[in-house]
Each structure stands twice: as C-alpha cells, then as structure tokens.
Design a protein around this motif. Sequence first.
Motif, PDB file in Angstrom:
ATOM      1  N   ARG A  35      36.083  55.924 -51.423  1.00  0.00           N
ATOM      2  CA  ARG A  35      35.826  55.933 -49.987  1.00  0.00           C
ATOM      3  C   ARG A  35      37.020  55.549 -49.125  1.00  0.00           C
ATOM      4  N   LEU A  36      37.975  54.920 -49.759  1.00  0.00           N
ATOM      5  CA  LEU A  36      39.055  54.359 -48.943  1.00  0.00           C
ATOM      6  C   LEU A  36      40.108  55.393 -48.556  1.00  0.00           C
ATOM      7  N   ILE A  37      40.123  56.502 -49.261  1.00  0.00           N
ATOM      8  CA  ILE A  37      41.211  57.441 -49.008  1.00  0.00           C
ATOM      9  C   ILE A  37      40.794  58.497 -47.992  1.00  0.00           C
ATOM     10  N   ASN A  38      41.790  59.181 -47.437  1.00  0.00           N
ATOM     11  CA  ASN A  38      41.461  60.199 -46.450  1.00  0.00           C
ATOM     12  C   ASN A  38      41.433  61.583 -47.113  1.00  0.00           C
ATOM     13  N   VAL A  39      41.199  62.572 -46.289  1.00  0.00           N
ATOM     14  CA  VAL A  39      41.018  63.927 -46.802  1.00  0.00           C
ATOM     15  C   VAL A  39      42.266  64.467 -47.486  1.00  0.00           C
ATOM     16  N   ALA A  40      43.410  64.220 -46.879  1.00  0.00           N
ATOM     17  CA  ALA A  40      44.660  64.727 -47.464  1.00  0.00           C
ATOM     18  C   ALA A  40      44.904  64.120 -48.842  1.00  0.00           C
ATOM     19  N   GLU A  41      44.698  62.838 -48.937  1.00  0.00           N
ATOM     20  CA  GLU A  41      44.910  62.160 -50.218  1.00  0.00           C
ATOM     21  C   GLU A  41      43.930  62.663 -51.269  1.00  0.00           C
TER      22      GLU A  41
ATOM     23  N   GLN B  46      33.435  62.906 -43.162  1.00  0.00           N
ATOM     24  CA  GLN B  46      33.096  62.602 -41.784  1.00  0.00           C
ATOM     25  C   GLN B  46      34.414  62.434 -41.051  1.00  0.00           C
ATOM     26  N   TRP B  47      34.756  63.422 -40.243  1.00  0.00           N
ATOM     27  CA  TRP B  47      36.070  63.490 -39.601  1.00  0.00           C
ATOM     28  C   TRP B  47      37.148  63.496 -40.667  1.00  0.00           C
ATOM     29  N   ASP B  48      37.966  62.469 -40.709  1.00  0.00           N
ATOM     30  CA  ASP B  48      39.018  62.495 -41.723  1.00  0.00           C
ATOM     31  C   ASP B  48      38.702  61.553 -42.897  1.00  0.00           C
ATOM     32  N   SER B  49      37.512  61.035 -42.916  1.00  0.00           N
ATOM     33  CA  SER B  49      37.169  60.091 -43.979  1.00  0.00           C
ATOM     34  C   SER B  49      36.135  60.678 -44.936  1.00  0.00           C
ATOM     35  N   LEU B  50      36.020  60.017 -46.060  1.00  0.00           N
ATOM     36  CA  LEU B  50      35.005  60.405 -47.031  1.00  0.00           C
ATOM     37  C   LEU B  50      33.908  59.353 -47.016  1.00  0.00           C
TER      38      LEU B  50
END
Length: 631
Positions: free
Chosen positions: A83-89, A65-69
């Motif tokens: 859930r805490l990390i973003n897409v790049a990570e 969802q946007w840049d989050s999981l």
Amino acid sequence: MSEPTESSDPLKVSRFTYRQLQGLRQGSTTTPLRVVAHIDLDAFYAQCEMVRLGTPRDIPLAVRQWDSLIAINYAARPFGINRLINVAEARKLCPDLVLQHVATFREGEGGRWAYREDSFRNISTDKVSLDPYRAQSRKILQTMKDALATWGANNTEVEAQNPKQELSAVLEKASIDEVFIDLSPLIYRALLQRYPELRIATQDENRDAELPIPPTTALQWDTDCLVDLDQHETEEDDPGWDDVVMLIGSEIVRSVRNAVWEKLSYTCSAGLGRNKMIAKLGSACNKPNLQTVVRNRAVQNFLNGYKFTQIRMLGGKLGDQITAAFGTEKVSELLHVPLEQLRTRLADHTATWLYGIIRGEDRSEVNPRTQIKSMLSAKSFRPSINSLDQAEKWLRIFAADIYGRLVEDGVLENRRRPKVITMHYRTAQSRSRQIPIPGSGAIDENLLYDLANTLLRQVVADGQAWPCSNLSLSVSSFEDGVSNNKAIEGFLIRGDQAKALSHSSRPRDADNSPSEQASTEKRRKLDGDGGKIKSFFGNQSHLEDTSADEPGSLQEPVEMDAELDGIPREEHDDWHFAKDLASQDREEAKGSQPSLPTKSSARGTTARGRGGRGGGSRGKPEKGQMRLAFQ
DNA sequence: CGGTTTTCT
DNA sequence: GGAGAAAACCG
C-alpha cells in the motif's frame, strides 16, 4: 478427573458442566464452550475488481485511487507491491500488474458513479465511490446469513424439543469486509443432535453437574490451521468439549466460506476462538483462503507470539502509553506484570481490561447488527478550494452520493432514516456542524443538499473559511422504521409467534439490485464473466429524478396506501410505539456488559433535552441497534 | 454537540 | 502515506 484412565471410562467426567453447556443457547459471553468466528474477505476491494472484471486469481491486480494503491491482491504481493508505494513504483515492480481505478462520481453527473478510463487524471472533478464494494459486501453478507440459516437445517429434532429457542447464529457486520459470528447457539443445537447423552439431566437442579466426556479420542480437523497448544498441554490428551465445539464451529465456518465461494466467487479467511479478540487475531493468521482455529488450550501460546499493540484498541495511543509505562511491547512480558502494578500506571478499568485481554479474556458480545450507523461522503482538496461556489458543487455530489446509499438502505420504504446531518470542514483547523433532519416528510437529494448548504453557511460564517482542504457530509443517528402494518403486528407479537411470522413477512430486500433477483449465477470459471458485470452495476442513478417517485421500485407492494413522501402523523406515532415495545423485548433477553477499555464508561443515555416534538422516543438504553422482527 | 482516536482498505 | 469511511469515545 485425575485418573489416567481410558477415554471411554464411563466414570470419568468432563470438566465442563451442564450450566456451561446451556450457556451456549443464549449466547453467554462467559461460558468456556463459547465459539466466535471472525471472517475476513481476502484483499476485499481487489477481489471485487477481480470478480467484476473476470480476472483470474493468479493475475496480479491492484485497486488504485488517484496515484495510490488501496488494495493489492495476493497474486501481486510477491512482487513487493504494497500500500505504501505509488502507481509508477508498482508498475516498475510488476509490469503486468492490472491497475483498476475505483469508480467515481463526476461533477455534473449527479449520483451516478462509473468506472472511467480517465478518473485518475480527474482528481479535481471526481470523487471516489465505494458503492460497488458496498453492494458486493451486502450480497456476501446475505449469502453468509443464508448459509448459516440452512446449516444443519435437515434435522429439526432438537428445535422441536426447544420450541422457544431460536438457536440461530448472531452475525455482526464489523466493517465492509468483516463479520463476527457467534456460533454458540448453532453449535449447541448440533451438540445435542450428535451427542444424545448431553440431552439428559437439564433440570435446574443438575446444572452444576459435570458433563460426560466426549466419546472421541481424536478430532478430524480437515483443512483447518491449528494453533499450537500451550506449554504443558499435549495433543495426546483426549479432546474436551471445548475442542469439540471448535470442531463443529469450524465445520460451520467452512460451509459459510464455501457458500460465499460457490455463489459469489469470493475467498475469505476466518478465525475461530472463544471470543471476538481471539477470532479476529486468528483470521489474519493464515491468508488467503484458510481458517485458523485457536483452541482454548492454545490461547496463551497464541497470544504470547504477539505484540500487544496488535490487539484491537491497543494499536494507537493507548498501546504506546502502555509500552512506555512497562518497557515492552510483548504480550509474553506484560504477562508478568501483576494487576496491581498495571493499576498504578493505568486507569482502573483499562488496567483490568488489559490484564484480561492479554490472557485471552474478552467478554464483548457479538451484536446482532448488520446495518450501518452512519454514512459519510468526503473529499480532500489538493489544491484547496477557495470559494463557496466550488464548495457547493461538492455538496451536490455528497448529497447525491448519500441519497443513493439511503435508498439502498430503505429510506423510500421508510425502513430506516437518519436524524442528523453533519458537515466537517477543514482549513487550517477543522470544524464541524450538525443539525437535525426534519422528521416529517421524505428525505430526498434536494433536502440533503439544502441542509448541507445551511451547514456550509454556518461553518463559513464562523471562522477563516478559505482555503478549504477537506469537506465532508455525513448522516447519522439512524432510526428504525417499519414499512407496513404487517410489520407492526410483527412487533406486537412476542416470542415464539414472532419467529414464525418473521420468515413469512419479509419485506423485499433492497440488498440486491432489482435486476438480479434470482441470481443463479454459479459456476464461475476462473475466466469469462458469467453475467457478473451486469450484476455488479446494480443500482446507481437516483440522479436527476428529484421529481418522480419511481413507482417501479416498489414491486411486491407493501400493502398500504404507499406513502413515498413521508409518514402520516398518526402512523408515525404508532411507529414509535412499536419501537418502544421492541426495545423492551430486547432488554429482557440480555444482561450485557461490553467491557471495553474506556476511561470512564458512564454510558450516556443522556435524555437529551431536545425541545421539539419529533424527538419523543423516550429513553432507549439500546446499544447495538434493535432488530426488527423481519430483519 | 463537536472534537478525537482507532481501525480498515 | 493519503484518501475515504465507519465506529466509538470524551468532555
């Protein structure tokens, strides 16, 4: 019962009584033989996408969802994705991760959501839609209901003996991916079938007599995960009826889970225990795709392993407060605090509730509720928006979103309709405003939009309006309606007859998209999509059809001069009448007390002044919503 | 009726 | 941690 005799000794009796056995029939919340299950879909949104895309179970997948999981499947978890990390990570941790963005509405496209390649780059024009997940949730729920209805249906002997009893399980939808089921009535039926010796002596005089002991010395627990017994309890002891009921419950739950897997390809985990709290904790113990049984003799051992802050209702402020007051988070330590001491630091019923809950006591009932109580559509703005014009664009989307969901819920057929519309508005501080939805006339997208706009004016007029960082629209206070005269008759017939009727006069389920009625799509094979994608995109749209009443949607007509545009007046009154009757019907059945940790549970029932005419529905002390005869 | 808390994905 | 959602509680 203190003699060390063999289990088959006819002189030995159970520690359970006929009264406690009978408790299973009505769904007594206090009988020690009660069995409640909690079933939880594994990483639900992720599974929805796996099913929709035909992704094999061993491929790591996350929902974006946007840049989050927002959901991570079990194949992805070993990579450290959470859930805490973003897409790049996430990509760094698992280059092969399948990242699927949620479906979105887009400005100017009305109520039509879609999965879009570029949605994550369009956070400023798109709004998340969870519709696909709601649709799957409905199908899963229906599959569970069907499985429960057919479980053990080949033997109706006992029902013939008890024509007045419904003996069906009560199912409560707890969230989009969780249900509670009170299996007690179903288990009662199975017990009498399997153990004829339990049938005798149900005369009222004998209610406190002990049951005979179960004719078994060991139970076959199949694939269940058993929680270890309490100290001082041993597996060598013969099983009691409270173990037997768990075993039967476990059998039922396995068949329900199996149906969901076979029909829809979803895995879920389950917990079984003597109440909702135990069941809920249990379902999270062994994931994915396993079920956990907490026998009564294991309850304290089970709970001792927890911090009480993990128990429902204790995760927030209350939990912190208790931790601070008693210097521990552990159930096992709080157990040593006597009730009187809890009372010195906590409100009275909170103390009582807490005292019981850490000892595994929870008398809250499983409400026969499968329908939603409110619908909300919201958007956070980053950056904030700064004009009425921008806000109105979002209101259009919110109205279309909610309208689409109302249609799914049966507004067109007048099955249910919301009475209140609310707007939340956040700037530096947050505000909200609500107004009634006119009880006459059809609800359509434009009406919702107009009401929302009225609210927006109010909210903007009464404080610093800009910049606005969050806006939401919701409808609530749903009222049940009836779709035709047959259904009203159904209301007027009581008890036994109503049951007979209830199955025949089932008014089409809007649960499924019209396209896939006889969905005989079984045999999912890990890959290749067997028409799943089609079925996934069931409804959507109701978009710029503000003019038409799409006659096609009323197949299997409701035999009555179809009134798509509102209920004629007199009929509306009939409908309130029927509603009140139904209300009475339910009241006679139960003497319930939710028993929650409230500060002062003076259950409202505030007979709101409400000058207008429409609000006439006299005092209705209903909590969980009433069930229509056909639901 | 409007605000807050809790829970969940 | 944030976004979106739903429910229940509080005064």
